[in-house]
Design a protein around this motif. Structure first.
Motif, PDB file in Angstrom:
ATOM      1  N   GLY A 150      10.415   5.359  -6.764  1.00 22.53           N
ATOM      2  CA  GLY A 150       9.215   5.616  -6.045  1.00 22.53           C
ATOM      3  C   GLY A 150       8.238   4.895  -6.492  1.00 22.53           C
ATOM      4  N   GLN A 151       8.086   5.188  -7.748  1.00 23.89           N
ATOM      5  CA  GLN A 151       6.899   4.452  -8.697  1.00 23.89           C
ATOM      6  C   GLN A 151       6.737   2.782  -8.514  1.00 23.89           C
TER       7      GLN A 151
ATOM      8  N   GLN B  70       5.641   1.762  -5.405  1.00 25.62           N
ATOM      9  CA  GLN B  70       4.229   2.033  -5.217  1.00 25.62           C
ATOM     10  C   GLN B  70       3.700   0.800  -5.861  1.00 25.62           C
ATOM     11  N   LYS B  71       4.262   0.466  -6.933  1.00 27.14           N
ATOM     12  CA  LYS B  71       3.593  -0.671  -7.554  1.00 27.14           C
ATOM     13  C   LYS B  71       3.651  -1.854  -7.054  1.00 27.14           C
TER      14      LYS B  71
ATOM     15  N   ASP C  26       4.840   1.239  -0.721  1.00 24.23           N
ATOM     16  CA  ASP C  26       4.906   2.607   0.033  1.00 24.23           C
ATOM     17  C   ASP C  26       4.223   2.944   1.026  1.00 24.23           C
ATOM     18  N   ARG C  27       4.463   3.817   1.996  1.00 21.24           N
ATOM     19  CA  ARG C  27       3.502   4.103   2.906  1.00 21.24           C
ATOM     20  C   ARG C  27       2.600   5.262   2.508  1.00 21.24           C
TER      21      ARG C  27
ATOM     22  N   HIS D 116       1.055   7.035  -0.991  1.00 19.56           N
ATOM     23  CA  HIS D 116       1.094   7.184  -2.478  1.00 19.56           C
ATOM     24  C   HIS D 116       1.323   8.739  -3.178  1.00 19.56           C
ATOM     25  N   ARG D 117       2.263   8.784  -3.928  1.00 17.74           N
ATOM     26  CA  ARG D 117       2.443  10.103  -4.298  1.00 17.74           C
ATOM     27  C   ARG D 117       2.576   9.932  -5.972  1.00 17.74           C
ATOM     28  N   GLU D 118       2.133  10.878  -6.716  1.00 16.10           N
ATOM     29  CA  GLU D 118       2.105  11.079  -8.217  1.00 16.10           C
ATOM     30  C   GLU D 118       3.662  11.113  -8.604  1.00 16.10           C
TER      31      GLU D 118
END
Length: 68
Positions: free
Chosen positions: A28-29, A32-33, A37-38, A40-42
């Motif tokens: 997932g990260q 995001q990078k 992603d739709r 953004h999550r930590e």
């Protein structure tokens, strides 16, 4: 069953929920990078969501296929 990831063992086993959650969070990260992603999550949130989904899937399977 051996738990954990190593250079010669890069996918978590079926019984390694924690390992699977770590791989899901890292994936997932990476998405995001790359801007894929739709939402953004930590990393911690991604990990927690993966753990929750894995536990729910196990509970669902236990309901459908009771232990022998």
């Amino acid at each position: 069953m051996e738990i954990g990831l190593r250079p010669d063992f890069i996918l978590p086993g079926m019984g390694d929920i924690e390992g699977a959650a770590r791989v899901a969070a890292a994936t997932g990260q990476a998405a995001q990078k790359q801007g894929l992603d739709r939402l953004h999550r930590e990393a911690g949130t991604l990990h927690d969501l993966a753990m929750q989904k894995s536990r729910q899937a196990r509970a669902d399977i236990a309901t459908l296929v009771p232990p022998r």
